[in-house]
Design a protein around this motif. Sequence first.
Motif, PDB file in Angstrom:
ATOM      1  N   GLU A  89       7.287  -8.827   9.619  1.00 46.24           N
ATOM      2  CA  GLU A  89       6.044  -8.648   8.858  1.00 46.24           C
ATOM      3  C   GLU A  89       5.167  -7.519   9.404  1.00 46.24           C
ATOM      4  O   GLU A  89       4.144  -7.176   8.799  1.00 46.24           O
ATOM      5  CB  GLU A  89       5.239  -9.942   8.783  1.00 46.24           C
ATOM      6  CG  GLU A  89       5.007 -10.613  10.106  1.00 46.24           C
ATOM      7  CD  GLU A  89       6.007 -11.716  10.394  1.00 46.24           C
ATOM      8  OE1 GLU A  89       7.226 -11.506  10.137  1.00 46.24           O
ATOM      9  OE2 GLU A  89       5.589 -12.787  10.887  1.00 46.24           O
ATOM     10  N   ASP A  90       5.535  -6.949  10.543  1.00 46.42           N
ATOM     11  CA  ASP A  90       4.829  -5.775  11.049  1.00 46.42           C
ATOM     12  C   ASP A  90       5.313  -4.481  10.389  1.00 46.42           C
ATOM     13  O   ASP A  90       4.738  -3.412  10.615  1.00 46.42           O
ATOM     14  CB  ASP A  90       5.003  -5.653  12.564  1.00 46.42           C
ATOM     15  CG  ASP A  90       4.349  -6.783  13.324  1.00 46.42           C
ATOM     16  OD1 ASP A  90       4.980  -7.296  14.278  1.00 46.42           O
ATOM     17  OD2 ASP A  90       3.216  -7.160  12.971  1.00 46.42           O
ATOM     18  N   THR A  91       6.373  -4.584   9.610  1.00 47.12           N
ATOM     19  CA  THR A  91       6.898  -3.406   8.919  1.00 47.12           C
ATOM     20  C   THR A  91       5.848  -2.820   7.986  1.00 47.12           C
ATOM     21  O   THR A  91       5.289  -3.520   7.129  1.00 47.12           O
ATOM     22  CB  THR A  91       8.156  -3.778   8.117  1.00 47.12           C
ATOM     23  OG1 THR A  91       9.186  -4.170   9.036  1.00 47.12           O
ATOM     24  CG2 THR A  91       8.644  -2.606   7.286  1.00 47.12           C
ATOM     25  N   ALA A  92       5.553  -1.543   8.180  1.00 47.43           N
ATOM     26  CA  ALA A  92       4.519  -0.883   7.376  1.00 47.43           C
ATOM     27  C   ALA A  92       4.434   0.589   7.772  1.00 47.43           C
ATOM     28  O   ALA A  92       5.014   0.997   8.788  1.00 47.43           O
ATOM     29  CB  ALA A  92       3.155  -1.544   7.608  1.00 47.43           C
ATOM     30  N   MET A  93       3.696   1.341   6.979  1.00 47.70           N
ATOM     31  CA  MET A  93       3.286   2.668   7.390  1.00 47.70           C
ATOM     32  C   MET A  93       2.020   2.498   8.224  1.00 47.70           C
ATOM     33  O   MET A  93       1.072   1.848   7.765  1.00 47.70           O
ATOM     34  CB  MET A  93       3.011   3.554   6.182  1.00 47.70           C
ATOM     35  CG  MET A  93       2.699   4.997   6.541  1.00 47.70           C
ATOM     36  SD  MET A  93       4.140   5.863   7.165  1.00 47.70           S
ATOM     37  CE  MET A  93       4.958   6.259   5.630  1.00 47.70           C
ATOM     38  N   TYR A  94       2.033   3.052   9.404  1.00 44.32           N
ATOM     39  CA  TYR A  94       0.891   2.938  10.306  1.00 44.32           C
ATOM     40  C   TYR A  94       0.131   4.270  10.317  1.00 44.32           C
ATOM     41  O   TYR A  94       0.733   5.332  10.514  1.00 44.32           O
ATOM     42  CB  TYR A  94       1.359   2.588  11.717  1.00 44.32           C
ATOM     43  CG  TYR A  94       1.720   1.131  11.861  1.00 44.32           C
ATOM     44  CD1 TYR A  94       2.861   0.612  11.254  1.00 44.32           C
ATOM     45  CD2 TYR A  94       0.922   0.259  12.599  1.00 44.32           C
ATOM     46  CE1 TYR A  94       3.187  -0.725  11.356  1.00 44.32           C
ATOM     47  CE2 TYR A  94       1.250  -1.081  12.723  1.00 44.32           C
ATOM     48  CZ  TYR A  94       2.382  -1.564  12.101  1.00 44.32           C
ATOM     49  OH  TYR A  94       2.700  -2.902  12.217  1.00 44.32           O
ATOM     50  N   TYR A  95      -1.167   4.172  10.132  1.00 44.31           N
ATOM     51  CA  TYR A  95      -2.015   5.360  10.068  1.00 44.31           C
ATOM     52  C   TYR A  95      -3.019   5.358  11.217  1.00 44.31           C
ATOM     53  O   TYR A  95      -3.728   4.363  11.425  1.00 44.31           O
ATOM     54  CB  TYR A  95      -2.788   5.397   8.747  1.00 44.31           C
ATOM     55  CG  TYR A  95      -1.913   5.503   7.530  1.00 44.31           C
ATOM     56  CD1 TYR A  95      -1.476   4.368   6.859  1.00 44.31           C
ATOM     57  CD2 TYR A  95      -1.528   6.753   7.038  1.00 44.31           C
ATOM     58  CE1 TYR A  95      -0.674   4.464   5.735  1.00 44.31           C
ATOM     59  CE2 TYR A  95      -0.720   6.856   5.915  1.00 44.31           C
ATOM     60  CZ  TYR A  95      -0.298   5.711   5.279  1.00 44.31           C
ATOM     61  OH  TYR A  95       0.495   5.809   4.167  1.00 44.31           O
ATOM     62  N   CYS A  96      -3.076   6.461  11.908  1.00 40.69           N
ATOM     63  CA  CYS A  96      -4.137   6.674  12.877  1.00 40.69           C
ATOM     64  C   CYS A  96      -5.410   7.040  12.119  1.00 40.69           C
ATOM     65  O   CYS A  96      -5.349   7.698  11.063  1.00 40.69           O
ATOM     66  CB  CYS A  96      -3.751   7.794  13.825  1.00 40.69           C
ATOM     67  SG  CYS A  96      -5.032   8.282  14.979  1.00 40.69           S
ATOM     68  N   ALA A  97      -6.545   6.647  12.657  1.00 46.68           N
ATOM     69  CA  ALA A  97      -7.809   6.954  12.016  1.00 46.68           C
ATOM     70  C   ALA A  97      -8.881   7.169  13.072  1.00 46.68           C
ATOM     71  O   ALA A  97      -8.734   6.712  14.215  1.00 46.68           O
ATOM     72  CB  ALA A  97      -8.218   5.838  11.061  1.00 46.68           C
ATOM     73  N   ALA A  98      -9.940   7.852  12.677  1.00 43.33           N
ATOM     74  CA  ALA A  98     -11.067   8.089  13.578  1.00 43.33           C
ATOM     75  C   ALA A  98     -12.352   8.080  12.766  1.00 43.33           C
ATOM     76  O   ALA A  98     -12.332   8.324  11.557  1.00 43.33           O
ATOM     77  CB  ALA A  98     -10.910   9.420  14.311  1.00 43.33           C
ATOM     78  N   ASP A  99     -13.434   7.787  13.442  1.00 38.42           N
ATOM     79  CA  ASP A  99     -14.696   7.647  12.722  1.00 38.42           C
ATOM     80  C   ASP A  99     -15.850   8.150  13.579  1.00 38.42           C
ATOM     81  O   ASP A  99     -15.840   7.998  14.796  1.00 38.42           O
ATOM     82  CB  ASP A  99     -14.906   6.182  12.345  1.00 38.42           C
ATOM     83  CG  ASP A  99     -15.938   6.021  11.263  1.00 38.42           C
ATOM     84  OD1 ASP A  99     -17.123   5.934  11.599  1.00 38.42           O
ATOM     85  OD2 ASP A  99     -15.546   5.990  10.082  1.00 38.42           O
ATOM     86  N   ASP A 100     -16.846   8.710  12.909  1.00 40.08           N
ATOM     87  CA  ASP A 100     -18.011   9.234  13.614  1.00 40.08           C
ATOM     88  C   ASP A 100     -19.063   8.166  13.905  1.00 40.08           C
ATOM     89  O   ASP A 100     -19.926   8.384  14.766  1.00 40.08           O
ATOM     90  CB  ASP A 100     -18.663  10.349  12.784  1.00 40.08           C
ATOM     91  CG  ASP A 100     -17.775  11.580  12.689  1.00 40.08           C
ATOM     92  OD1 ASP A 100     -17.867  12.280  11.672  1.00 40.08           O
ATOM     93  OD2 ASP A 100     -16.999  11.816  13.632  1.00 40.08           O
ATOM     94  N   TRP A 101     -19.008   7.040  13.225  1.00 45.85           N
ATOM     95  CA  TRP A 101     -20.046   6.025  13.378  1.00 45.85           C
ATOM     96  C   TRP A 101     -19.488   4.665  13.791  1.00 45.85           C
ATOM     97  O   TRP A 101     -20.102   3.948  14.548  1.00 45.85           O
ATOM     98  CB  TRP A 101     -20.825   5.883  12.069  1.00 45.85           C
ATOM     99  CG  TRP A 101     -21.519   7.147  11.697  1.00 45.85           C
ATOM    100  CD1 TRP A 101     -21.110   8.071  10.782  1.00 45.85           C
ATOM    101  CD2 TRP A 101     -22.758   7.629  12.227  1.00 45.85           C
ATOM    102  NE1 TRP A 101     -22.007   9.114  10.722  1.00 45.85           N
ATOM    103  CE2 TRP A 101     -23.018   8.865  11.580  1.00 45.85           C
ATOM    104  CE3 TRP A 101     -23.645   7.157  13.182  1.00 45.85           C
ATOM    105  CZ2 TRP A 101     -24.151   9.613  11.882  1.00 45.85           C
ATOM    106  CZ3 TRP A 101     -24.773   7.905  13.468  1.00 45.85           C
ATOM    107  CH2 TRP A 101     -25.018   9.120  12.825  1.00 45.85           C
TER     108      TRP A 101
END
Length: 122
Positions: A89-101
Amino acid sequence: QVQLVDSGGGSVQPGGSLRLSCTASGYSYKPVCMGWFRQAPGKEREGVAAIYRDDGNTYYADSVKGRFTISQDNAKDTAYLQMNSLKPEDTAMYYCAADDWCVAPLRNMDYWGKGTLVTIST
């Protein structure tokens, strides 16, 4: 404009491990936090883990607590996601992300990588 390059995905058997990496560049001000989201086919995007740059505070989705660990190397502007005891169930596309706030770090972020595919199967 912040640019994120994520990598490290692959295919492993259940119970295996993977480590994802994400390097940030192109920013005028360093993002307040970085994180990982995932999206499986037919499912909504899910916030997996996030880490605040300054104090290292971390947040995890309940589904990955105790199995995944997010960390960072501020000198390299890189975040990592160590994934252990992987399940199908961990199968997925994983996306890195970043945020300013980082008001709601597991809900949404401003900047996104292109994604890296994680497949867990026998």
